[in-house]
Structure formats: structure tokens, C-alpha cells
Design an enzyme around this catalytic site. Sequence first.
Site, mmCIF file in Angstrom:
data_model
loop_
_atom_site.group_PDB
_atom_site.id
_atom_site.type_symbol
_atom_site.label_atom_id
_atom_site.label_comp_id
_atom_site.label_asym_id
_atom_site.label_seq_id
_atom_site.Cartn_x
_atom_site.Cartn_y
_atom_site.Cartn_z
ATOM 1 N N LYS A 78 54.193 6.046 27.135
ATOM 2 C CA LYS A 78 54.070 6.984 26.002
ATOM 3 C C LYS A 78 54.399 6.367 24.646
ATOM 4 O O LYS A 78 54.829 7.062 23.729
ATOM 5 C CB LYS A 78 54.931 8.256 26.201
ATOM 6 C CG LYS A 78 54.809 8.946 27.521
ATOM 7 C CD LYS A 78 53.408 9.063 28.032
ATOM 8 C CE LYS A 78 52.510 9.982 27.242
ATOM 9 N NZ LYS A 78 51.109 9.887 27.742
ATOM 10 N N THR A 79 54.236 5.070 24.526
ATOM 11 C CA THR A 79 54.554 4.432 23.249
ATOM 12 C C THR A 79 53.305 3.908 22.533
ATOM 13 O O THR A 79 53.419 3.314 21.463
ATOM 14 C CB THR A 79 55.507 3.236 23.477
ATOM 15 O OG1 THR A 79 54.884 2.355 24.424
ATOM 16 C CG2 THR A 79 56.856 3.678 23.983
ATOM 17 N N LYS A 130 45.328 10.669 25.715
ATOM 18 C CA LYS A 130 46.045 9.795 24.785
ATOM 19 C C LYS A 130 45.860 10.344 23.386
ATOM 20 O O LYS A 130 44.744 10.399 22.880
ATOM 21 C CB LYS A 130 45.502 8.358 24.861
ATOM 22 C CG LYS A 130 45.567 7.741 26.234
ATOM 23 C CD LYS A 130 46.992 7.529 26.715
ATOM 24 C CE LYS A 130 47.026 7.188 28.185
ATOM 25 N NZ LYS A 130 48.378 7.052 28.729
ATOM 26 N N GLY A 131 46.976 10.762 22.790
ATOM 27 C CA GLY A 131 46.906 11.401 21.483
ATOM 28 C C GLY A 131 46.640 12.885 21.670
ATOM 29 O O GLY A 131 45.703 13.453 21.101
HETATM 30 P P1 A3P Z 1 50.703 11.494 22.723
HETATM 31 O O1 A3P Z 1 49.529 11.789 23.617
HETATM 32 O O2 A3P Z 1 51.963 12.150 23.167
HETATM 33 O O3 A3P Z 1 50.404 11.707 21.255
HETATM 34 P P2 A3P Z 1 50.696 5.430 26.305
HETATM 35 O O4 A3P Z 1 49.317 4.917 26.243
HETATM 36 O O5 A3P Z 1 51.729 4.339 26.306
HETATM 37 O O6 A3P Z 1 50.878 6.424 27.408
HETATM 38 O O7 A3P Z 1 50.985 6.203 24.969
HETATM 39 C C1 A3P Z 1 50.321 7.387 24.624
HETATM 40 C C2 A3P Z 1 50.574 7.637 23.156
HETATM 41 O O8 A3P Z 1 49.919 6.640 22.384
HETATM 42 C C3 A3P Z 1 50.021 8.929 22.643
HETATM 43 O O9 A3P Z 1 51.018 9.914 22.849
HETATM 44 C C4 A3P Z 1 49.714 8.632 21.171
HETATM 45 O O10 A3P Z 1 50.617 9.243 20.271
HETATM 46 C C5 A3P Z 1 49.898 7.106 21.053
HETATM 47 N N1 A3P Z 1 48.839 6.375 20.355
HETATM 48 C C6 A3P Z 1 49.054 5.353 19.503
HETATM 49 N N2 A3P Z 1 47.904 4.887 19.023
HETATM 50 C C7 A3P Z 1 46.922 5.617 19.591
HETATM 51 C C8 A3P Z 1 45.499 5.601 19.473
HETATM 52 N N3 A3P Z 1 44.882 4.727 18.671
HETATM 53 N N4 A3P Z 1 44.788 6.506 20.174
HETATM 54 C C9 A3P Z 1 45.424 7.403 20.984
HETATM 55 N N5 A3P Z 1 46.773 7.458 21.138
HETATM 56 C C10 A3P Z 1 47.512 6.572 20.455
#
Ligand code: A3P
Length: 328
Positions: A59-60, A279-280
Site C-alpha cells: 500500500k505504498t 490501485k488509487g
Molecule cells: P490507495 O488505493 O489506498 O490510494 P501498492 O501498489 O503498494 O499496493 O500501493 C497502492 C497505492 O499506491 C494506492 O493506494 C495509491 O495511493 C498509490 N499510488 C501511488 N502512485 C500511484 C499511481 N500512479 N497509480 C495508482 N496508485 C498509485
Amino acid sequence: LKWMDPLKMGIAYFQRFPDERTPVWGNPCSDPRHLEILSSDFNCSQLALPNAVIVGPQKTGSTALYAFLKLHPNVQSNVENNVTYEEPQFFGGKAYLNGLDWYLNQFPFDSGVEGQQVLFEKSATYFDSPDAPRQMNALIDEAKLIIILINPAKRAYSWYQHMIAHKDPIAMKYSFAQVLAATDNDSERKLWKLRQRCIAPGRYAHHLDRWLEYYSPNRLLIVDGEQLKDDPVPVMNDVQQFLGLPLIDYKQLLKFNEHKGFYCSQAEGNKTKCLGKSKGRGYEPMGAELTDSLAKLYLQDNIALHKMITKMGWRTPRWLQEQLVKLS
Ligand code: A3P
């Protein structure tokens, strides 16, 4: 010398040395004893093992970094498997018991393919796994590791939202505030477990200590995950430099997508290719009270992280500076 049935001998051995029940996979090509007994069709010069790993935590922004790094022409990543998809989750995970061949099969390429300088994988589960640093070091001690850190309070909330999205019954039943208030004595054990999954990976200094037992600080790059989200180009420049890659211009490859609210890869026809819905995610912001209480909960961890970053000569993420200034 006494003869003993091999099976009985095995059982007796593991009763005596229970810690050795889980094997530790090393690189057979760097061990002369293994080299002697390897089959003749095992070609060490073709052995492809990653020389870079994005270790998380979850989640980073680890998937964004994985996707962005794959855009580089001199970089190759693992193939997907049908259990954990793009993440091998080998070290410290169930797949470790599948054996070394299983891991090698995630990289079905000839090593030394022309122009391919970096072979990497990303498994965000590695960062807070107690076994991953030791197991990884036994196999790929020369690898460069990338660790992405965001404000741990945001990470905790993102994990809770992740569990809601997966319809986890405990997350669906309790608010984030209730999850954080759970204690070890709660009759609902799963509530405490969920709290731990939200909080524990964000104790960054504690987990980094374990990585530093096995890897020297100059093999680790700390990426500011909040900068990766808001302004990825300078971050990708740092990553390229750290991996010794020829610098390509990520300004040409990444574009902010207003609809998604995140940077995405440039695609043909002025379009963008963004990460998937998971994601996002769009969700309600955390609220001031919870933000404050999490900032207090993580204060000692963040102070320890700052000390460690200064000592190791790494760059302090902006969010960490802000957290420390806020509470000083
Ligand atoms: P959220 O969905 O809570 O906003 P990971 O891939 O490590 O699981 O991390 C997911 C998080 O990546 C997402 O958390 C989002 O905030 C972040 N993130 C950073 N850059 C991103 C991007 N370009 N597109 C989508 N998510 C991104």
C-alpha cells in the site's frame, strides 16, 4: 559408524534441529559442493536471478513503481504466476517451499540478454516478513533493494480500505476507529489481527533493522512513496541512478490522468494506461482526529526511522520531516 533407515534418520535429525525444517535455498552456482553434483544440463551461465527487488511494504505505491520501472528498455521483470499474479512472494512466503526451480521459473529468460541490465521482481509482502531478509540474502546477496515509505498512518488506512474492498467481514463490521481501538484481549481475535495488519508494517525502523542485518545500507534505496505519487519523474531518476541504468526521460513516459487522479503511463494517441481500479481507490479521507492519533501512535517509530535514515546517509522523505516537525 552405524547404519540407520534414512527416513528414521531424517525424522530424528529434524526432531533434534527443528529450526532447520524449512530449507534455505542458496545459489547452486556459487557453491563448489553443489557445482560438483549439478546435472550436466544445468547451465550456470544462463542462470537468471534478479539483481534488484522492490520489497514493499504493501500500500505504498509499489505497483506504480513496478509498472514505471518496467517501462525502461534495459529492465526486465518476472513473469506472472496464477496464484499471486505479478508478485512471486517467494521469500518468507508459502511459495518458498515450492523450491528454487519454482523461483527460477519466474524468470524464464537467458541471463545476459543484450541490453538487459536489470532483472527485478516486486513482492510487497517481503518488507515486514521476519524470514524474507535472511532467505533473500542466502540466494541473492548482491541484489539492490528498493523500499517505498509513505506516512505509516496513510498506509494503515489504505490497508483498511483494501480489506473493505475485499469485503473482509471484520473490516465491513467495524469502523477504522474501532479497528484501531482493538486490544489484544478482545474476544474478537480477528479484530486485533486486522489492527495488527494495519499498524505493524508501518513500524518502518523495526523492519529495516532486519534488512540491515543482511544487506549493507548502500544496497538499499529508500523511495518517498508520497513523492512517487505526486511527482514521479525525479523519483524515477533516483531509481535509475541507484540501479546503474542509462537515464531515460520519464517525462516522456508518464502523464497525469485527471480522471484517475494519478500518474499513468503514456500510451499511443495521447492516451494513458493507468493501474487498475484496486490501485488509487477513491475513499473518504481519514479525518483529523484519527490522523492525529495515528501520528502519535507512530511518533517513536518515526523518530527511530529518522535517526536510522540520518545514520545510514539516506535521504529523508518529506512526509517524515513534516511528521516530526508537527509533533515536536
Ligand atoms: P490507495 O488505493 O489506498 O490510494 P501498492 O501498489 O503498494 O499496493 O500501493 C497502492 C497505492 O499506491 C494506492 O493506494 C495509491 O495511493 C498509490 N499510488 C501511488 N502512485 C500511484 C499511481 N500512479 N497509480 C495508482 N496508485 C498509485
